[in-house]
Design a protein around this motif. Structure first.
Motif, mmCIF file in Angstrom:
data_model
loop_
_atom_site.group_PDB
_atom_site.id
_atom_site.type_symbol
_atom_site.label_atom_id
_atom_site.label_comp_id
_atom_site.label_asym_id
_atom_site.label_seq_id
_atom_site.Cartn_x
_atom_site.Cartn_y
_atom_site.Cartn_z
ATOM 1 N N LEU A 159 0.833 -1.204 0.000
ATOM 2 C CA LEU A 159 0.000 0.000 0.000
ATOM 3 C C LEU A 159 0.870 1.256 0.000
ATOM 4 O O LEU A 159 0.556 2.236 -0.683
ATOM 5 N N ILE A 160 1.972 1.209 0.739
ATOM 6 C CA ILE A 160 2.901 2.353 0.747
ATOM 7 C C ILE A 160 3.513 2.540 -0.643
ATOM 8 O O ILE A 160 3.638 3.671 -1.140
ATOM 9 N N GLN A 161 3.867 1.434 -1.304
ATOM 10 C CA GLN A 161 4.413 1.508 -2.669
ATOM 11 C C GLN A 161 3.385 2.061 -3.654
ATOM 12 O O GLN A 161 3.705 2.881 -4.515
ATOM 13 N N LEU A 162 2.142 1.590 -3.526
ATOM 14 C CA LEU A 162 1.077 2.054 -4.419
ATOM 15 C C LEU A 162 0.800 3.540 -4.228
ATOM 16 O O LEU A 162 0.564 4.269 -5.187
ATOM 17 N N GLU A 163 0.846 3.993 -2.977
ATOM 18 C CA GLU A 163 0.615 5.413 -2.706
ATOM 19 C C GLU A 163 1.708 6.264 -3.355
ATOM 20 O O GLU A 163 1.433 7.347 -3.879
ATOM 21 N N LYS B 132 3.295 5.539 -6.075
ATOM 22 C CA LYS B 132 2.970 5.580 -7.511
ATOM 23 C C LYS B 132 1.821 6.554 -7.775
ATOM 24 O O LYS B 132 1.839 7.317 -8.735
ATOM 25 N N LEU B 133 0.828 6.508 -6.913
ATOM 26 C CA LEU B 133 -0.349 7.357 -7.072
ATOM 27 C C LEU B 133 0.030 8.837 -6.993
ATOM 28 O O LEU B 133 -0.508 9.666 -7.726
ATOM 29 N N LYS B 134 0.979 9.144 -6.111
ATOM 30 C CA LYS B 134 1.426 10.533 -5.939
ATOM 31 C C LYS B 134 1.959 11.107 -7.250
ATOM 32 O O LYS B 134 1.879 12.306 -7.500
ATOM 33 N N ARG B 135 2.501 10.225 -8.089
ATOM 34 C CA ARG B 135 3.060 10.671 -9.374
ATOM 35 C C ARG B 135 2.011 10.676 -10.485
ATOM 36 O O ARG B 135 2.340 10.884 -11.648
ATOM 37 N N SER B 136 0.744 10.409 -10.117
ATOM 38 C CA SER B 136 -0.354 10.400 -11.101
ATOM 39 C C SER B 136 -1.445 11.378 -10.669
ATOM 40 O O SER B 136 -2.504 10.962 -10.184
ATOM 41 N N PRO B 137 -1.196 12.700 -10.832
ATOM 42 C CA PRO B 137 -2.174 13.688 -10.341
ATOM 43 C C PRO B 137 -3.562 13.538 -10.960
ATOM 44 O O PRO B 137 -4.571 13.780 -10.293
ATOM 45 N N ASP B 138 -3.622 13.108 -12.234
ATOM 46 C CA ASP B 138 -4.933 12.929 -12.879
ATOM 47 C C ASP B 138 -5.749 11.847 -12.168
ATOM 48 O O ASP B 138 -6.943 12.011 -11.929
ATOM 49 N N ILE C 39 -6.570 2.382 -9.017
ATOM 50 C CA ILE C 39 -5.341 1.793 -8.454
ATOM 51 C C ILE C 39 -5.070 0.392 -9.000
ATOM 52 O O ILE C 39 -3.923 0.000 -9.193
ATOM 53 N N SER C 40 -6.137 -0.358 -9.301
ATOM 54 C CA SER C 40 -5.953 -1.709 -9.858
ATOM 55 C C SER C 40 -5.326 -1.696 -11.248
ATOM 56 O O SER C 40 -4.925 -2.737 -11.747
ATOM 57 N N ARG D 211 0.263 -4.850 -8.448
ATOM 58 C CA ARG D 211 -1.076 -5.201 -7.937
ATOM 59 C C ARG D 211 -0.906 -5.899 -6.589
ATOM 60 O O ARG D 211 0.028 -6.663 -6.397
ATOM 61 N N ILE D 212 -1.828 -5.644 -5.687
ATOM 62 C CA ILE D 212 -1.798 -6.344 -4.399
ATOM 63 C C ILE D 212 -2.472 -7.695 -4.566
ATOM 64 O O ILE D 212 -3.633 -7.768 -4.973
ATOM 65 N N GLN D 213 -1.724 -8.749 -4.311
ATOM 66 C CA GLN D 213 -2.285 -10.102 -4.365
ATOM 67 C C GLN D 213 -2.846 -10.434 -2.978
ATOM 68 O O GLN D 213 -2.094 -10.618 -2.028
ATOM 69 N N VAL D 214 -4.171 -10.460 -2.888
ATOM 70 C CA VAL D 214 -4.800 -10.794 -1.600
ATOM 71 C C VAL D 214 -4.912 -12.313 -1.506
ATOM 72 O O VAL D 214 -5.504 -12.954 -2.374
ATOM 73 N N THR D 215 -4.315 -12.874 -0.459
ATOM 74 C CA THR D 215 -4.338 -14.328 -0.293
ATOM 75 C C THR D 215 -5.333 -14.699 0.806
ATOM 76 O O THR D 215 -5.483 -13.974 1.781
#
Length: 206
Positions: free
Chosen positions: A91-95, A97-103, A141-142, A147-151
């Protein structure tokens, strides 16, 4: 004790709470409804007076997250601990990435704002709202390569209501990751200031 350490600990507790609930739903098909509501409500706290206000203003609202933070981060020996930590780091990694995608951030912000009416009308744990938030996660985000693999139990995860809860909680986890970064959190701090965070989480639990 610096204010930022306090705020970072609260935001990490919010992140741990979302990750823990994802893990519980994936394996058991249920989780603590109050803890779930706290996580979902945090998505709509856009002008909080303090970090704790994001989670409802009471330490009891993020007790589950503080407990996980003070134990899992300290030992991470059990398989379920490793799973929760993986969700937290992802989630920290995804955030980041998201920070670099303002749109994409704008799209998420606008759609959460649109969902506010559903939240005020039905409450924070209603299936309509959870489905709405899950679709925001799936559409945005998906789409990242990471991708987060939920097990967990595949039969449990195939049920729509569980899949919706998981995605809505992952979105809430990203909200807490944003908060953590805004209060000065960095990935390397999880290594270098881990003991301080654990110790503060234990203080807050007392």
């Amino acid at each position: 004790m610096s204010r930022s350490l306090h705020d970072q600990t609260l935001a990490l507790a919010g992140l741990c709470q979302a990750a823990t609930l994802v893990q519980q739903i994936a394996h058991n098909g249920n989780c603590n409804e109050d803890s779930l509501e706290t996580c979902i409500r945090s998505l709509f706290a856009t002008n909080p007076a303090s970090t704790l206000d994001v989670y409802g203003g009471e330490l009891s609202d993020i007790q589950e997250g503080l407990t996980v933070l003070s134990t899992v981060l300290a030992q991470h020996g059990q398989p379920q601990d490793v799973e929760i930590l993986r969700y937290v780091f992802n989630l920290i990694q995804l955030e980041a990435k998201l920070k670099r995608s303002p749109d994409m951030l704008d799209v998420i912000g606008n759609r959460i704002e649109q969902a506010r009416h559903t939240a005020s009308h039905f409450g924070y744990s209603h299936s309509n709202l959870l489905g709405n938030l899950a679709s925001i996660y799936a559409d945005t985000i998906s789409t990242f390569r990471l991708r987060i693999q939920v097990t967990g139990n595949p039969q449990i995860l195939q049920r729509n209501e569980n899949a919706d809860k998981v995605r809505a909680l992952l979105l809430a986890g990203i909200r807490s990751a944003v908060l953590w970064r805004q209060s000065g959190g960095h990935r390397w701090q999880l290594i270098f200031t881990r003991k301080k965070v654990i110790s503060h989480a234990r203080e807050l639990l007392r």
